[in-house]
Design a protein around this motif. Structure first.
Motif, PDB file in Angstrom:
ATOM      1  N   ASN A  58       3.603   5.010  -7.231  1.00 21.80           N
ATOM      2  CA  ASN A  58       3.267   4.145  -7.666  1.00 21.80           C
ATOM      3  C   ASN A  58       3.851   2.884  -9.003  1.00 21.80           C
ATOM      4  O   ASN A  58       4.334   2.313 -10.101  1.00 21.80           O
ATOM      5  N   SER A  75       2.481   1.781  -3.569  1.00 22.03           N
ATOM      6  CA  SER A  75       0.971   2.199  -4.457  1.00 22.03           C
ATOM      7  C   SER A  75       1.000   4.111  -4.788  1.00 22.03           C
ATOM      8  O   SER A  75       1.080   4.142  -5.224  1.00 22.03           O
ATOM      9  N   GLU A  76       1.813   4.575  -3.048  1.00 23.07           N
ATOM     10  CA  GLU A  76       1.454   5.667  -3.636  1.00 23.07           C
ATOM     11  C   GLU A  76       2.465   6.142  -4.149  1.00 23.07           C
ATOM     12  O   GLU A  76       2.707   7.524  -4.777  1.00 23.07           O
ATOM     13  N   THR A 136       0.932  -1.209  -0.030  1.00 25.36           N
ATOM     14  CA  THR A 136       0.214  -0.298   0.312  1.00 25.36           C
ATOM     15  C   THR A 136       0.270   0.867   0.126  1.00 25.36           C
ATOM     16  O   THR A 136       0.659   2.140  -0.772  1.00 25.36           O
ATOM     17  N   ARG A 184      -2.289   3.714 -13.674  1.00 30.51           N
ATOM     18  CA  ARG A 184      -2.538   2.795 -12.133  1.00 30.51           C
ATOM     19  C   ARG A 184      -3.742   1.930 -12.574  1.00 30.51           C
ATOM     20  O   ARG A 184      -3.972   2.013 -13.476  1.00 30.51           O
ATOM     21  N   ILE A 185      -3.179   1.088 -11.381  1.00 30.95           N
ATOM     22  CA  ILE A 185      -4.242  -0.297 -11.453  1.00 30.95           C
ATOM     23  C   ILE A 185      -4.678  -0.326  -9.792  1.00 30.95           C
ATOM     24  O   ILE A 185      -3.801  -0.514  -9.199  1.00 30.95           O
ATOM     25  N   ASP A 186      -6.190  -0.376  -9.745  1.00 32.72           N
ATOM     26  CA  ASP A 186      -6.864  -0.692  -8.638  1.00 32.72           C
ATOM     27  C   ASP A 186      -6.525  -2.029  -8.380  1.00 32.72           C
ATOM     28  O   ASP A 186      -7.132  -2.719  -9.363  1.00 32.72           O
ATOM     29  N   VAL A 226       3.216  -1.286  -7.835  1.00 32.28           N
ATOM     30  CA  VAL A 226       2.176  -2.337  -7.761  1.00 32.28           C
ATOM     31  C   VAL A 226       3.077  -3.435  -7.493  1.00 32.28           C
ATOM     32  O   VAL A 226       4.243  -3.602  -8.377  1.00 32.28           O
ATOM     33  N   THR A 281      -7.703  -3.983  -5.596  1.00 35.44           N
ATOM     34  CA  THR A 281      -8.539  -4.494  -4.684  1.00 35.44           C
ATOM     35  C   THR A 281     -10.373  -4.290  -6.127  1.00 35.44           C
ATOM     36  O   THR A 281     -10.703  -5.570  -5.534  1.00 35.44           O
ATOM     37  N   THR A 282     -10.228  -4.421  -6.854  1.00 32.91           N
ATOM     38  CA  THR A 282     -11.640  -5.174  -7.640  1.00 32.91           C
ATOM     39  C   THR A 282     -10.495  -6.566  -8.993  1.00 32.91           C
ATOM     40  O   THR A 282      -8.925  -6.007  -8.839  1.00 32.91           O
TER      41      THR A 282
END
Length: 99
Positions: free
Chosen positions: A28, A25-26, A22, A92-94, A30, A96-97
């Motif tokens: 950029n 992710s700030e 996490t 960006r890549i989310d 993953v 959580t989905t």
């Protein structure tokens, strides 16, 4: 959108969602759990095709399995390969989905 090759799902196993991931992710980045025999170019191609983003860099590391005791029985967790994927600005890549 590009077609998704099923072989890319063999390279990228799962996203890693931890406190450290996490924080990364700030900036950029993953984190993914990847196949042990996956190379950096294969990981880059898989991430770009599956998530439709531009990858700047890929760093990999092998994590050795830890020795753990469960109900008095000693065991060893599996070794696995982890990839830190740095994305270009604006992408960006989310994680959580799902896909």
């Amino acid at each position: 959108m590009t077609t998704k090759d099923p072989r890319h799902y063999d390279v990228i196993k799962a996203p890693i969602i931890t406190e450290k991931a996490t924080i990364a992710s700030e900036t950029n980045q993953v984190l993914f759990r990847v196949a042990r025999n996956a190379t950096k170019p294969q990981i880059k191609e898989a991430v770009e095709k599956l998530f439709d983003v531009k990858v700047k860099a890929v760093n990999t590391m092998l994590r050795k399995g830890k020795k753990k005791a469960f109900k008095g029985t000693l065991g060893v967790q599996q070794d696995f390969k982890r990839a830190i994927v740095t994305l270009e600005e604006g992408h960006r890549i989310d994680v959580t989905t799902g896909l």
